[in-house]
Design an enzyme around this catalytic site. Structure first.
Site, short mmCIF file in Angstrom:
data_model
loop_
_atom_site.label_atom_id
_atom_site.label_comp_id
_atom_site.label_asym_id
_atom_site.label_seq_id
_atom_site.Cartn_x
_atom_site.Cartn_y
_atom_site.Cartn_z
N ASP A 299 0.87 -1.17 0.00
CA ASP A 299 0.00 0.00 0.00
C ASP A 299 0.91 1.23 0.00
OD1 ASP A 299 -2.15 1.70 -0.04
OD2 ASP A 299 -3.23 0.72 1.59
N TRP A 300 0.32 2.37 -0.16
CA TRP A 300 1.01 3.65 -0.33
C TRP A 300 2.02 3.89 0.81
CZ3 TRP A 300 -0.25 7.58 -4.04
CH2 TRP A 300 0.27 8.83 -3.77
#
Ligand code: NOJ
Length: 771
Positions: A299-300
């Site tokens: 994820d980011w």
């Protein structure tokens, strides 16, 4: 002679046709093969490419950067064009538009040394241009075929602009509505969640991933993210292995079985090991046990966040830990790009792991056909939406609405459907005419100007039926003043019926980083509701929100509709169900609590040693006191999982079982199952959709089992007076659980089966599983 010749030609045609069909079928199999099983031709092609790649070019493939509006705390990189030319980027996210994606792709295909195409990713969660209901609303349809069609439509629209990868479906099980991201998933149940996961994956990926209108799906957030403590986003999760395997993993497993191309590793710490560095879930379960052959994207910046979690003191260690655990691509963190080369040279990171990660990423790019067709045609910006997709959006919205209450006040009929005698409708509330909020969180490339509000659609309806429509906003969604409340109450007094549109705004109050400590109507909306209800007219409350705790307001209104955030066709779809043009058919994919203090509240809980049972209503005194309950609240929800009303009524026959006792051994070997049959009839006066739900409970087992577990559902359309026979199957898949020895097996047990309308009702039958 002529006849013989014709016959020969016909035969030739037939042979060619069969050959083409077989080749097509083989291609389809090959296609499934490449990502699900080893395909030697594909692997050889990747090996050849790997041989040509420098270490820097390999590491380049492992990076993804945002080239558009950031969807997380920005890393501030603006030089991605040069990076693409230098072969330092494998994927870009947040870029839309054929011209824009083609432009970047051209750099990769002409300026980078190896001409490996970029993969463009985006959060296409519930539609791209045409926005459908938020995923929780889609789950409320219990209609997997419809959900698959919405995902297919989204894939068509996004892929036409070069976006071939979506960060969807979010398959996190969520048992706590304080977590704002609950609207992005399918709710609290692993069985329904798995069914929805399959539907999304099939829809996005289509029959063939290399079809230019297909997108690679991404099941996220692996894993446990939805169990964030206190419902606070990004918070810690502690999930014992049995719970993980039985509740949180099944929708991921279903996604993998459906052929999902990618998985996103989550932000949360899972049992003190961050999910983005968790070798047990990423390597052991996902790859070794399930045989997943696609790639994992972080994820980011979740790789960089390993430092904040406290398992790495620098970027190099964070990158190494994530890679070794099984994360193939670094979203926005830049650590794989900047730190891994040194690690490889120092021998600390394993070169083999880099090669494996590159191989998986190239495998997905090849499966998508990107090497052969890196560009898309640029038809220019399309004017308006595709009418077929708009129609689908309206159907999806209609089926997502859940009618929770529709009570007739003494001597009157129920407020819904709106009667023909109605002459004046008061439409009140800050969500009645708020186009942007209809789109919901993560609205892709959706545009508020394409959304039709309830006010727009009701105005059309009112004009056609000579009805007077009084509109008052009343107050704001959050904050605002109470000056609009008195005019709203006055409008209510002048009307035959009041439609009250309340709830949350889509942007700030639902989705990521939108956890709430309160589950009440925000701002002054409750005050507005009280003033409007005091006008004495029947009030239909329409809630555009996550699951809220509405016990304090529910008894002040005659009808309640849970509308989620319904997408571009919010208004027309609502008008159709409110006026009875179509019937309500949605059912709750989550439990609706009475108050926030009950969270997490879910139907498939354990019984405890002191269940409150019928003794659910405090205060309890004397002996009665010592049960598992609250002194100031009931245990029961306001509306249970699976619940939803219709304008017609359904009747369930008693259940018949094919056997009443059988052995665990035969069930475990797969040679025996239990058939559950019954009839469901429509006893009302109009056509309706019933969602017949089968639940089980097992007792006497080595580990305690939930009081109910959903194990099947059928969605039936029934005409008035019609009935249908239904069959459910209980086999190893439905009856096995993770037992005391950590094995997934069927054990001897007393089993209760219910089939009914929701998780609290139904006719039941029992059978015994012996040794
Ligand atoms: C962070 C979110 O958690 C994730 O769901 C999303 O896909 C990425 N940002 C990309 O926008």
């Amino acid at each position: 002679m002529l006849i013989r010749c014709c016959a020969q030609i016909a035969l030739c045609f037939a042979v060619v046709l069969v050959a083409i069909l077989l080749a097509g079928a083989a291609a389809v199999r090959l296609q499934a093969h490449a990502l699900q099983e080893e395909d030697p031709a594909v692997e050889r092609r990747i090996s050849a490419l790997l041989k040509e790649m420098t270490l820097e070019e390999k590491l380049g493939q492992l990076n993804q950067f945002s080239a558009g509006r950031p969807t997380g705390p920005g890393t501030g990189r603006a030089d991605y064009r040069q990076m693409v030319a230098a072969g330092q980027v494998g994927s870009l996210l947040n870029l839309t538009g054929a011209r824009e994606t083609n432009e970047l792709q051209r750099i990769a295909m002409t300026q980078s040394r190896l001409k490996i195409p970029l993969l463009f990713g985006l959060d296409v969660i519930h539609g791209y241009r045409t926005v459908f209901p938020v995923p929780l609303g889609l789950a409320a349809t219990w209609n997997t075929d419809l959900v698959e069609r919405t995902a297919r439509a989204a894939a068509r629209e996004a892929s036409a602009e070069g976006v071939r990868w979506t960060f969807s479906p979010m398959v996190d099980i969520a048992r706590d509505a304080r977590w704002g991201r609950i609207v992005e998933g399918a709710g609290e149940d692993p069985f329904l969640g798995a069914a929805m996961a399959r539907a999304f994956v099939h829809g996005y990926q289509g029959g063939r991933l290399d079809d230019p209108s297909s997108m690679a799906a991404c099941a996220k957030h692996y894993v446990g993210y939805g169990a964030a403590e206190s419902g606070r986003d990004y918070n810690t999760t502690e999930i014992p292995e049995r719970l993980l395997r039985e509740v949180y993993l099944p929708p991921f497993k279903a996604s993998v079985e459906a052929g999902v191309a990618t998985i996103m590793s989550a932000f949360n710490s899972l049992n003190q090991i961050p999910a983005s560095a968790n070798a047990f879930t990423l390597d052991q379960i996902l790859r070794r046990e399930w045989g997943f052959r696609g790639f994992v994207v972080s994820d980011w910046t979740s790789i960089r966040e390993l430092i904040a979690h406290g398992i790495a003191n620098d970027g190099a260690t964070a990158a190494r830990k994530a890679l070794l655990a099984g994360v193939d691509m670094d979203m926005e963190g830049g650590l794989y790009l900047n730190e891994l080369a040194e690690q490889v040279k120092n021998g600390r990171a394993v070169m083999q792991k880099v090669d494996e990660a590159v191989r998986r990423i190239l495998r997905v790019k090849l499966a998508l056909g990107l090497f052969d067709r890196p560009f898309v045609e640029d038809p220019g910006e399309r004017e308006g939406l595709d009418p077929a997709h708009v129609e689908l959006a309206r159907t999806a919205a209609e089926e997502s609405f859940v009618l929770l209450k529709n009570e007739a006040p003494a001597g009157r009929s129920a407020p819904l459907p709106l009667g023909r005698s109605i002459r004046t409708i008061a439409l009140i509330g800050p969500l009645a005419d708020s186009a942007g909020d209809m789109l919901g969180a993560w609205a892709g490339k959706g545009d508020a100007k394409d959304a039709v509000t309830l006010r727009d659609a009701l105005a059309d309806y009112a004009a056609k039926h000579q009805i007077r429509l009084l509109y008052q906003r009343g107050t704001e969604i959050i904050g605002g003043s109470d000056t609009g409340i008195a005019p709203a109450a006055a409008a209510a007094r002048s009307a035959d019926v009041v439609l009250l549109a309340l709830g949350e705004n889509a942007g700030e109050m639902t989705g990521e980083a939108a956890s709430r400590a309160s589950l009440s109507l925000p701002g002054l909306q409750e005050k507005l509701l009280e003033a409007v209800a005091a006008a004495g007219r029947p009030v239909v409350l329409i809630v555009f929100a996550r699951p809220l705790a509405l016990a304090s307001v529910e008894d002040k209104v005659a009808a309640v509709v849970q509308a989620w955030h319904p997408g571009v066709q919010a208004g027309p779809a609502l008008v159709r169900v409110l006026t009875g043009d179509t019937n309500f058919s949605g059912r709750l994919p989550v439990t609706l609590p009475r108050s926030v203090g009950q969270q997490p509240l879910y139907y498939n809980h354990l019984n405890t040693g002191r269940p409150a049972g019928s003794n659910d209503r405090p205060p309890r005194t004397g002996e009665e006191k010592f049960v598992s309950g609250y002194i100031d609240e009931r245990n029961a929800p306001l509306f249970p999982f699976g619940f939803g009303l219709s304008y017609t009524q359904f009747e369930y026959s008693p259940i018949a079982l094919s056997v009443h006792s059988l052995s665990a051994r035969l069930l475990n070997s797969g040679s025996k199952d239990v058939r559950v049959t019954l009839e469901v009839g429509n006893t009302g006066l109009r056509e309706g959709v019933e969602v017949a739900q089968m639940y089980i409970r097992q007792q006497g087992t080595s580990v305690a089992r939930p009081v109910r577990e959903l194990k099947g559902f059928h969605r039936l359309i029934l005409r008035p007076g019609e009935s249908k026979r239904l069959e459910f199957v209980l086999a190893k898949k439905e009856l096995a659980f993770w037992n005391l020895d950590g094995k997934e097996v069927v054990e001897p047990a007393e089993v209760t089966v219910w089939v009914g309308r929701d998780s609290q009702s139904g006719n039941c039958a029992k059978f015994t599983i012996g040794d």
